[in-house]
Scaffold this motif. Structure first.
Motif, PDB file in Angstrom:
ATOM      1  N   THR A   1       0.834  -1.194   0.000  1.00  0.00           N
ATOM      2  CA  THR A   1       0.000   0.000   0.000  1.00  0.00           C
ATOM      3  C   THR A   1       0.870   1.245   0.000  1.00  0.00           C
ATOM      4  OG1 THR A   1      -1.905   1.057   1.095  1.00  0.00           O
ATOM      5  CG2 THR A   1      -0.147   0.246   2.522  1.00  0.00           C
ATOM      6  N   ILE A   2       0.341   2.334  -0.520  1.00  0.00           N
ATOM      7  CA  ILE A   2       1.040   3.611  -0.530  1.00  0.00           C
ATOM      8  C   ILE A   2       0.797   4.305   0.807  1.00  0.00           C
ATOM      9  CG2 ILE A   2       1.261   5.858  -1.645  1.00  0.00           C
ATOM     10  CD1 ILE A   2       0.283   4.550  -4.234  1.00  0.00           C
ATOM     11  N   VAL A   3       1.858   4.657   1.491  1.00  0.00           N
ATOM     12  CA  VAL A   3       1.744   5.305   2.799  1.00  0.00           C
ATOM     13  C   VAL A   3       2.103   6.780   2.677  1.00  0.00           C
ATOM     14  CG1 VAL A   3       2.273   3.158   4.008  1.00  0.00           C
ATOM     15  CG2 VAL A   3       4.140   4.735   3.420  1.00  0.00           C
ATOM     16  N   PRO A   4       1.741   7.599   3.680  1.00  0.00           N
ATOM     17  CA  PRO A   4       2.074   9.026   3.621  1.00  0.00           C
ATOM     18  C   PRO A   4       3.573   9.261   3.477  1.00  0.00           C
ATOM     19  CG  PRO A   4       0.465   8.614   5.367  1.00  0.00           C
ATOM     20  CD  PRO A   4       0.922   7.272   4.862  1.00  0.00           C
ATOM     21  N   GLU A   5       3.914  10.224   2.639  1.00  0.00           N
ATOM     22  CA  GLU A   5       5.312  10.550   2.390  1.00  0.00           C
ATOM     23  C   GLU A   5       5.723  11.854   3.062  1.00  0.00           C
ATOM     24  OE1 GLU A   5       5.640  10.576  -1.837  1.00  0.00           O
ATOM     25  OE2 GLU A   5       5.279   8.413  -2.054  1.00  0.00           O
ATOM     26  N   GLU A   6       4.749  12.537   3.663  1.00  0.00           N
ATOM     27  CA  GLU A   6       5.014  13.799   4.348  1.00  0.00           C
ATOM     28  C   GLU A   6       4.625  13.670   5.815  1.00  0.00           C
ATOM     29  OE1 GLU A   6       2.759  16.746   2.331  1.00  0.00           O
ATOM     30  OE2 GLU A   6       3.657  16.332   0.361  1.00  0.00           O
ATOM     31  N   HIS A   7       5.402  14.284   6.694  1.00  0.00           N
ATOM     32  CA  HIS A   7       5.162  14.165   8.129  1.00  0.00           C
ATOM     33  C   HIS A   7       3.789  14.726   8.518  1.00  0.00           C
ATOM     34  CE1 HIS A   7       9.133  12.724   9.394  1.00  0.00           C
ATOM     35  NE2 HIS A   7       9.595  13.429   8.373  1.00  0.00           N
ATOM     36  N   ARG A   8       3.374  15.791   7.873  1.00  0.00           N
ATOM     37  CA  ARG A   8       2.083  16.400   8.210  1.00  0.00           C
ATOM     38  C   ARG A   8       0.947  15.417   7.955  1.00  0.00           C
ATOM     39  NH1 ARG A   8      -1.570  19.202   5.056  1.00  0.00           N
ATOM     40  NH2 ARG A   8      -2.964  20.634   6.189  1.00  0.00           N
ATOM     41  N   LYS A   9       0.946  14.772   6.797  1.00  0.00           N
ATOM     42  CA  LYS A   9      -0.098  13.808   6.465  1.00  0.00           C
ATOM     43  C   LYS A   9      -0.012  12.567   7.361  1.00  0.00           C
ATOM     44  CE  LYS A   9      -0.825  15.114   1.630  1.00  0.00           C
ATOM     45  NZ  LYS A   9      -0.796  14.645   0.224  1.00  0.00           N
ATOM     46  N   PHE A  10       1.211  12.148   7.638  1.00  0.00           N
ATOM     47  CA  PHE A  10       1.388  10.981   8.494  1.00  0.00           C
ATOM     48  C   PHE A  10       0.847  11.244   9.892  1.00  0.00           C
ATOM     49  CE2 PHE A  10       4.147   8.725  11.587  1.00  0.00           C
ATOM     50  CZ  PHE A  10       3.749   7.428  11.303  1.00  0.00           C
ATOM     51  N   LEU A  11       1.147  12.398  10.464  1.00  0.00           N
ATOM     52  CA  LEU A  11       0.682  12.717  11.809  1.00  0.00           C
ATOM     53  C   LEU A  11      -0.835  12.839  11.857  1.00  0.00           C
ATOM     54  CD1 LEU A  11       3.451  15.265  12.863  1.00  0.00           C
ATOM     55  CD2 LEU A  11       3.081  12.967  13.795  1.00  0.00           C
ATOM     56  N   LYS A  12      -1.439  13.379  10.811  1.00  0.00           N
ATOM     57  CA  LYS A  12      -2.899  13.448  10.763  1.00  0.00           C
ATOM     58  C   LYS A  12      -3.512  12.057  10.679  1.00  0.00           C
ATOM     59  CE  LYS A  12      -3.819  18.077   8.935  1.00  0.00           C
ATOM     60  NZ  LYS A  12      -4.532  18.842   7.889  1.00  0.00           N
ATOM     61  N   GLN A  13      -2.895  11.199   9.874  1.00  0.00           N
ATOM     62  CA  GLN A  13      -3.368   9.814   9.780  1.00  0.00           C
ATOM     63  C   GLN A  13      -3.289   9.121  11.134  1.00  0.00           C
ATOM     64  OE1 GLN A  13      -0.698   6.612   8.734  1.00  0.00           O
ATOM     65  NE2 GLN A  13      -1.903   6.207   6.886  1.00  0.00           N
ATOM     66  N   GLN A  14      -2.164   9.303  11.814  1.00  0.00           N
ATOM     67  CA  GLN A  14      -1.973   8.644  13.103  1.00  0.00           C
ATOM     68  C   GLN A  14      -2.948   9.158  14.155  1.00  0.00           C
ATOM     69  OE1 GLN A  14       0.323   5.989  13.715  1.00  0.00           O
ATOM     70  NE2 GLN A  14       0.170   6.097  11.486  1.00  0.00           N
ATOM     71  N   LEU A  15      -3.260  10.437  14.113  1.00  0.00           N
ATOM     72  CA  LEU A  15      -4.241  10.992  15.049  1.00  0.00           C
ATOM     73  C   LEU A  15      -5.613  10.390  14.800  1.00  0.00           C
ATOM     74  CD1 LEU A  15      -5.105  12.960  17.258  1.00  0.00           C
ATOM     75  CD2 LEU A  15      -5.384  14.716  15.494  1.00  0.00           C
TER      76      LEU A  15
END
Length: 451
Positions: free
Chosen positions: A318-332
């Motif tokens: 699967t394609i995962v977030p490549e930017e910290h901002r998107k990753f942190l929003k996903q994790q939240l």
């Protein structure tokens, strides 16, 4: 090695990802030529695991010896170390479902929202599976996309006229799209695939074997990172994904209590889903309709009555977030759904096998207590008592546990991404752990969070 835009079918890897074949070789699919090197790597990994575990146990023994000096801190330290070690031990007992030649009819459901870059490859991988053509159908449910997703699906329909499309006029949310796909489906098994995920050719034939047991209502597939070579963040997620599946889900699967079937790639017995479909679709929490955490929520509804297992042989990327901002929003967003669904599951998980029950309630408690304990150890004790040793011991223990996870990845995958497991441990300690209080405080905010 030449890159391809669509699927990879050469090298006898049988792996459809849409990404560079070199990356696949680097993630552990090694040839006979490098097997001696892999043996040496595994010896190194075992040495790291044993050394790290020895030191962790020594630190926990000190927690017991000096227990009454800091009972709360020591209880937490001993419990979290015991929990993590138990996951490793139980994962060693895990075995994937046996291939008994089961070939039920399958409906592959792809829910999509603004995935113009990946949706065609996702559909292509679904049609490339080594499963009897008359035994499966592919359904795409477009959740009111505003980009060229529908154009790409129409292009796919030219190549595969049998592809079924249900397009919403406006965005309704993933849960509505999943439900629409279930109602359109005729197959005995519903295989859900995210629109940015890619099935391996044998993934469907592997995942359906879990349904040979009539007690099983759902099977979580194994997912790895398709865009692993992009940057350090995606490499970190590759290490985390692998350990989360092969340790955490594997340990849960021993008792049939996998707590979340991921949206990337999971399969459900259709009759079981239809039993809970309307209730799940209209779920409310704290007076607000639940609009995220759809996969974990559906898993929860099925866990009440059935078993949910994990198939390590059924693989997708699967394609995962490549930017910290998107990753942190996903994790939240994931933490918010985790908190909601874990509280709900707490009302019935006591009925499960004792070891699974203890692990579940421990897993509920640790992430909630962690921010408080970390502040106490790393801020309060140095400030109030001048205790500089406790923070050092805590950080050393955390790093060692991270090394154990990294070495576990190295043992099985034998690639250069193993060290990013330690990176994830530090990233979690610095950033992700502090999201939990906010996730709990904003439970009534049901915005998607990544769009």
């Amino acid at each position: 090695m030449k890159k391809r835009k669509n699927t990879i079918t050469d090298l006898n890897l049988n792996f459809n990802t849409g990404y560079d074949a070199t990356a696949i070789l680097e993630t552990g699919l090694l040839s006979d030529i490098v097997r001696p090197k892999r043996i040496l790597v595994r010896v190194l990994a075992l040495a790291i695991i044993i050394a790290a575990m020895t030191v962790v146990l020594e630190l926990r023994w000190d927690n017991m010896n000096y227990y009454w000096y800091q009972p709360l801190t020591n209880t937490y330290s001993i419990a979290i170390a015991g929990f993590i070690l138990s996951r490793f031990v139980l994962s060693l007992c895990y075995r994937p479902p046996k291939d008994v030649g089961l070939l039920p009819t399958v409906s592959i459901i792809i829910t999509a929202f603004n995935e113009e870059d990946a949706i065609y490859r996702t559909v292509e991988c679904c049609y490339a599976i080594d499963y009897p053509a008359h035994k499966f159908k592919v359904i795409v449910v477009d959740d009111g996309s505003t980009d060229a997703t529908l154009v790409e699906v129409s292009r796919a329909q030219v190549r595969w006229p049998e592809l079924i499309l249900d397009a919403f006029e406006k965005n309704k949310g993933k849960r509505e799209a999943m439900a629409a796909g279930a109602r359109l489906a005729k197959g005995e098994i519903l295989v859900y695939v995210d629109s940015d995920s890619f099935l391996r050719r044998d993934s469907v034939s592997k995942i359906v074997q879990g349904f040979a047991d009539p007690r099983v209502a759902a099977v979580a597939g194994h997912t790895e990172v398709a865009n692993v070579t992009k940057n350090s963040l995606t490499r970190m997620q590759q290490a985390r994904y692998y350990v989360a599946f092969r340790v955490i889900k594997a340990a849960e699967s021993v008792f049939g209590t996998v707590s979340c079937c991921p949206g990337c790639f999971s399969a459900y017995r259709r009759t079981c889903v239809m039993e809970v479909l309307d209730t799940w679709l209209n779920q409310h929490f704290l007076g607000v309709q639940a609009t995220f955490g759809d996969d974990r929520s559906l898993t929860n509804y099925l866990l009440r009555k059935y078993q949910v297992i994990y198939s390590s042989d059924a693989v997708a990327t699967t394609i995962v977030p490549e930017e910290h901002r998107k990753f942190l929003k996903q994790q939240l967003r994931w933490k918010k759904s985790w908190f909601r669904e874990t509280l709900i599951a707490a009302t019935f998980m006591w009925k499960k096998p004792p070891l699974a029950t203890v692990a579940f309630y421990a897993q509920l408690l640790f992430p909630i207590v962690a921010p408080i304990l970390i502040l106490r150890i790393c801020v309060w004790l140095p400030y109030a008592n001048g205790d500089l040793l406790s923070p050092v011991i805590y950080l050393v223990g955390t790093v060692l546990i991270g090394m154990m996870f990294s070495a576990y990845y190295l043992f099985w995958k034998s690639d250069r991404y193993w060290i990013y497991g330690l990176y994830f441990t530090l990233y979690y300690l610095l950033f992700l752990v502090w999201q939990m209080p906010y996730a709990i405080a904003t439970q009534r905010d049901n915005k998607w969070g990544t769009r």
